[in-house]
Design a protein around this motif. Sequence first.
Motif, mmCIF file in Angstrom:
data_model
loop_
_atom_site.group_PDB
_atom_site.id
_atom_site.type_symbol
_atom_site.label_atom_id
_atom_site.label_comp_id
_atom_site.label_asym_id
_atom_site.label_seq_id
_atom_site.Cartn_x
_atom_site.Cartn_y
_atom_site.Cartn_z
ATOM 1 N N ILE A 185 123.403 43.155 27.530
ATOM 2 C CA ILE A 185 122.618 42.475 28.560
ATOM 3 C C ILE A 185 122.097 41.181 27.952
ATOM 4 O O ILE A 185 121.545 41.182 26.845
ATOM 5 C CB ILE A 185 121.441 43.337 29.044
ATOM 6 C CG1 ILE A 185 121.939 44.647 29.664
ATOM 7 C CG2 ILE A 185 120.592 42.566 30.053
ATOM 8 C CD1 ILE A 185 120.828 45.592 30.093
ATOM 9 N N LEU A 186 122.275 40.103 28.679
ATOM 10 C CA LEU A 186 121.776 38.807 28.229
ATOM 11 C C LEU A 186 120.545 38.456 29.071
ATOM 12 O O LEU A 186 120.633 38.378 30.306
ATOM 13 C CB LEU A 186 122.861 37.747 28.398
ATOM 14 C CG LEU A 186 122.561 36.362 27.837
ATOM 15 C CD1 LEU A 186 122.366 36.404 26.331
ATOM 16 C CD2 LEU A 186 123.696 35.397 28.191
ATOM 17 N N VAL A 187 119.427 38.265 28.401
ATOM 18 C CA VAL A 187 118.177 37.936 29.092
ATOM 19 C C VAL A 187 117.851 36.473 28.784
ATOM 20 O O VAL A 187 117.595 36.121 27.631
ATOM 21 C CB VAL A 187 117.032 38.863 28.635
ATOM 22 C CG1 VAL A 187 115.760 38.568 29.432
ATOM 23 C CG2 VAL A 187 117.428 40.325 28.798
ATOM 24 N N HIS A 194 117.057 51.336 27.123
ATOM 25 C CA HIS A 194 118.503 51.420 26.871
ATOM 26 C C HIS A 194 118.773 51.127 25.393
ATOM 27 O O HIS A 194 119.312 50.075 25.055
ATOM 28 C CB HIS A 194 119.255 50.435 27.772
ATOM 29 C CG HIS A 194 119.069 50.702 29.228
ATOM 30 N ND1 HIS A 194 119.743 51.721 29.880
ATOM 31 C CD2 HIS A 194 118.276 50.118 30.161
ATOM 32 C CE1 HIS A 194 119.380 51.726 31.160
ATOM 33 N NE2 HIS A 194 118.486 50.777 31.346
ATOM 34 N N PRO A 195 118.387 52.063 24.520
ATOM 35 C CA PRO A 195 118.501 51.790 23.086
ATOM 36 C C PRO A 195 119.943 51.629 22.610
ATOM 37 O O PRO A 195 120.174 51.037 21.556
ATOM 38 C CB PRO A 195 117.830 53.013 22.442
ATOM 39 C CG PRO A 195 117.877 54.076 23.483
ATOM 40 C CD PRO A 195 117.776 53.375 24.792
ATOM 41 N N GLY A 196 120.904 52.115 23.358
ATOM 42 C CA GLY A 196 122.297 51.978 22.949
ATOM 43 C C GLY A 196 122.950 50.705 23.430
ATOM 44 O O GLY A 196 124.135 50.474 23.171
ATOM 45 N N VAL A 197 122.187 49.882 24.112
ATOM 46 C CA VAL A 197 122.734 48.656 24.690
ATOM 47 C C VAL A 197 122.230 47.454 23.889
ATOM 48 O O VAL A 197 121.063 47.407 23.494
ATOM 49 C CB VAL A 197 122.298 48.520 26.166
ATOM 50 C CG1 VAL A 197 122.766 47.208 26.760
ATOM 51 C CG2 VAL A 197 122.831 49.694 26.974
ATOM 52 N N GLU A 198 123.109 46.519 23.648
ATOM 53 C CA GLU A 198 122.695 45.294 22.966
ATOM 54 C C GLU A 198 121.982 44.389 23.965
ATOM 55 O O GLU A 198 122.577 43.986 24.967
ATOM 56 C CB GLU A 198 123.903 44.564 22.389
ATOM 57 C CG GLU A 198 123.531 43.271 21.674
ATOM 58 C CD GLU A 198 124.745 42.491 21.187
ATOM 59 O OE1 GLU A 198 124.557 41.357 20.716
ATOM 60 O OE2 GLU A 198 125.873 43.022 21.293
ATOM 61 N N CYS A 207 120.080 47.772 36.014
ATOM 62 C CA CYS A 207 120.562 48.190 34.679
ATOM 63 C C CYS A 207 121.242 49.545 34.770
ATOM 64 O O CYS A 207 122.329 49.750 34.232
ATOM 65 C CB CYS A 207 119.402 48.273 33.689
ATOM 66 S SG CYS A 207 118.828 46.701 33.111
ATOM 67 N N ALA A 208 120.581 50.473 35.432
ATOM 68 C CA ALA A 208 121.126 51.823 35.525
ATOM 69 C C ALA A 208 122.466 51.833 36.253
ATOM 70 O O ALA A 208 123.360 52.618 35.923
ATOM 71 C CB ALA A 208 120.127 52.728 36.241
ATOM 72 N N ARG A 209 122.625 50.952 37.197
ATOM 73 C CA ARG A 209 123.884 50.908 37.963
ATOM 74 C C ARG A 209 125.030 50.295 37.177
ATOM 75 O O ARG A 209 126.174 50.729 37.297
ATOM 76 C CB ARG A 209 123.697 50.122 39.262
ATOM 77 C CG ARG A 209 122.909 50.861 40.308
ATOM 78 C CD ARG A 209 122.860 50.077 41.602
ATOM 79 N NE ARG A 209 124.187 49.873 42.186
ATOM 80 C CZ ARG A 209 124.413 49.168 43.285
ATOM 81 N NH1 ARG A 209 123.399 48.605 43.909
ATOM 82 N NH2 ARG A 209 125.627 49.023 43.756
ATOM 83 N N VAL A 268 130.214 37.599 26.930
ATOM 84 C CA VAL A 268 130.688 38.255 28.154
ATOM 85 C C VAL A 268 129.840 39.506 28.440
ATOM 86 O O VAL A 268 130.341 40.640 28.407
ATOM 87 C CB VAL A 268 132.180 38.608 28.079
ATOM 88 C CG1 VAL A 268 132.687 38.993 29.467
ATOM 89 C CG2 VAL A 268 132.986 37.469 27.526
ATOM 90 N N PRO A 269 128.589 39.304 28.731
ATOM 91 C CA PRO A 269 127.673 40.446 28.903
ATOM 92 C C PRO A 269 127.948 41.224 30.189
ATOM 93 O O PRO A 269 128.533 40.700 31.143
ATOM 94 C CB PRO A 269 126.292 39.786 28.951
ATOM 95 C CG PRO A 269 126.552 38.403 29.424
ATOM 96 C CD PRO A 269 127.878 38.018 28.887
ATOM 97 N N ASP A 270 127.517 42.460 30.202
ATOM 98 C CA ASP A 270 127.656 43.298 31.394
ATOM 99 C C ASP A 270 126.643 42.920 32.467
ATOM 100 O O ASP A 270 126.852 43.201 33.651
ATOM 101 C CB ASP A 270 127.464 44.767 31.005
ATOM 102 C CG ASP A 270 128.499 45.210 30.006
ATOM 103 O OD1 ASP A 270 129.645 45.444 30.408
ATOM 104 O OD2 ASP A 270 128.156 45.275 28.803
ATOM 105 N N LEU A 271 125.540 42.339 32.030
ATOM 106 C CA LEU A 271 124.500 41.926 32.966
ATOM 107 C C LEU A 271 123.803 40.689 32.412
ATOM 108 O O LEU A 271 123.512 40.622 31.213
ATOM 109 C CB LEU A 271 123.479 43.058 33.164
ATOM 110 C CG LEU A 271 122.244 42.733 34.006
ATOM 111 C CD1 LEU A 271 122.624 42.432 35.451
ATOM 112 C CD2 LEU A 271 121.245 43.904 33.954
#
Lengths: 161, 106
Positions: free
Chosen positions: B6-8, B27-31, B102-104, B48-51
């Motif tokens: 996830i890119l914030v 989401h500790p397993g997510v970068e 995020c959950a989706r 190329v982030p997922d979100l």
Amino acid sequence: MLESGTFVSMTAESGSQHEATRGDRNFVPKPPDNPSRDPAAEAASERRRKGRPRVLMANEPRAYREGIAAVISQLRPEVEVKTVEPNALDTSIERFSPDMVICSKATDALKGGVRVWVELYPENAAYSVASIGGRRMEYTEIQLPDLLSIVDKAEELAGTN
Amino acid sequence: MGARRILVANELTSYRQSIAIVFRELHPGVEIREVDPEALDEEVARLVPDLVVCSRVTAVVRQRAANWIELYPECKPFSTICIGGEHTAIEDIELADLLSVCARVL
């Protein structure tokens, strides 16, 4: 780790709580129990009962208010955090008797009644202003650790009362 | 499946930091990568982030990110969520909405 309990440990009022239908998990802040008909008496009673430093969050917009509140609740679990709509700031100060307030626009009631406050990004500008026991601080671009440090100062000041 | 990211990149700093912390904790397993808005396009192309969470969605974000949240553009109360090309406008978005996205997508 943040759990849903972290979020429901925050309390919200004045319409900031929403139906728990917009998320997959229930992170909706829980409204206060047994709202009193006498705000001042309720505030005094709760303070005696709990004795925890209190932070009132009334900044906008909502998601950021809730995000910062969640982080403070998680990283400073000894602090009671309440979120309210900005237009409920003055009445919430009277009712909640906070040790610290974070808002987008400091009011006279805030300046006269709360020892520690942060005016966070007024007019959506990058700068912020804080007052810590009467000492004015200005931040060109405040960081989350700065906010946590101010929470710590408020806790110290509350402990000296 | 590769690493989830996830890119914030929303404005302003403490807002961005608080959202990133909440995401990391839940989401500790997510970068969770936190970057200045100026670096948004470069980091989207690189990671190329997922979100993506940003204050102003760009052409690069629209092209390269399947899922994004445009949060309070120009400090207005309206936000837009895009999940797999489907757009939803939300007024007065809540933290719970962000977490739901995020959950989706993860």
